[in-house]
Scaffold this active site. Structure first.
Site, short mmCIF file in Angstrom:
data_model
loop_
_atom_site.label_atom_id
_atom_site.label_comp_id
_atom_site.label_asym_id
_atom_site.label_seq_id
_atom_site.Cartn_x
_atom_site.Cartn_y
_atom_site.Cartn_z
N ASN A 87 30.73 49.47 -9.94
CA ASN A 87 29.36 49.33 -9.45
C ASN A 87 28.34 50.12 -10.26
O ASN A 87 27.15 49.88 -10.14
CB ASN A 87 29.31 49.78 -7.98
CG ASN A 87 27.91 49.78 -7.42
OD1 ASN A 87 27.30 48.72 -7.24
ND2 ASN A 87 27.35 50.95 -7.17
N TYR A 153 18.20 43.83 -18.95
CA TYR A 153 19.04 43.89 -17.75
C TYR A 153 19.76 42.57 -17.53
O TYR A 153 20.97 42.54 -17.26
CB TYR A 153 18.17 44.24 -16.54
CG TYR A 153 18.93 44.26 -15.23
CD1 TYR A 153 19.71 45.36 -14.88
CD2 TYR A 153 18.86 43.19 -14.34
CE1 TYR A 153 20.41 45.39 -13.69
CE2 TYR A 153 19.56 43.20 -13.15
CZ TYR A 153 20.33 44.30 -12.83
OH TYR A 153 21.04 44.32 -11.64
#
Length: 248
Positions: A87, A153
């Protein structure tokens, strides 16, 4: 297995934290990791209060030796690794393509892409030897879409999804499964930084068919499913959790 061993990187806030709490409530043993020692020890104590045998290990997923040590500590403590949730991530420096630099690229890709690769490398080293395990990478709906002013991103999450599918095919015969969860708009600090204002955040809510932003717990539920025996025939998949936003 009544007490599975779960590893979570980027566990200190948002989706990682919600996932750690959900696994603890389910009775799992936990190794949680992040870069901040004080916050990590506080999370460790909270997980233990929920009845989990939990430990925090400080690590930066951008560094191979630290990731290797993280995985080795998990196995030394519990003897195996049943599921890993990768994560750890950052939004980097959103903005127009013409404003991006080698430095802004590295800020994002070193954590989101290299960090995921190194984590899988050492998790698979253990899981393929034991011939079982489940890896869940945290992507984003931007991992299979585009978005203006977030190109670096977006590119990093496309890479995460490519890694996920390729690794799943590579290790399928060993009994190890590799999947990803792709959250849509989720109420985290990262979303607050992306949207910038309450008005922009409200506008985003209006674009979600279920008429709300996701909660970190919504994402955690999908992760727990993929780590479970109920998902024993699921590998190489990107599970989108976005309130229907990408359906239309």
């Amino acid at each position: 297995m009544s007490k599975p061993v779960i590893l979570i990187t980027g566990a200190l806030t948002g989706i990682g934290r919600a996932t750690a709490l959900a696994f603890a409530r389910s009775g799992a043993h936990l190794i949680v990791s992040g870069r901040r020692q004080d916050a990590g020890k506080a999370l460790e104590a909270e997980l233990r209060q929920l009845g989990s045998e939990a430990a925090f290990v400080q690590a930066d997923v951008r560094h191979d030796d630290e990731v290797r040590d993280l995985i080795d500590q998990a196995v030394a403590r519990f003897g195996r690794l049943d599921a890993a949730v990768n994560n750890a991530g950052t939004e980097g420096q959103p903005g127009p393509v013409v404003n991006q630099t080698a430095e802004s690229y590295a800020i994002t890709f070193d954590t989101n892409v290299l960090g995921t690769l190194l984590s899988m490398k050492h998790e698979l080293r253990v899981m393929t030897a034991q011939k079982s395990g489940s890896i869940i990478n945290i992507s984003s709906t931007y991992g299979h879409e585009g978005a203006a002013y977030a190109s670096v991103y977006v590119g990093s999450k496309h890479a995460v999804e490519g890694f996920t599918k390729s690794a799943a095919l590579e290790v399928a015969a060993t009994g190890v499964r590799v999947n990803a969860v792709a959250p849509g708009p989720t109420d985290t600090g990262m979303l607050d930084r992306f949207t910038g204002t309450a008005e922009h955040k409200a506008a985003l809510v209006s674009s979600v068919p279920l008429a709300r932003i996701g909660k970190p717990e919504d994402i955690a539920s999908a992760v727990l499913y993929l780590a479970s025996d109920g998902a024993a025939f699921v590998t190489g998949q990107i599970i989108t959790v976005d309130g229907g936003k990408s359906a239309g």
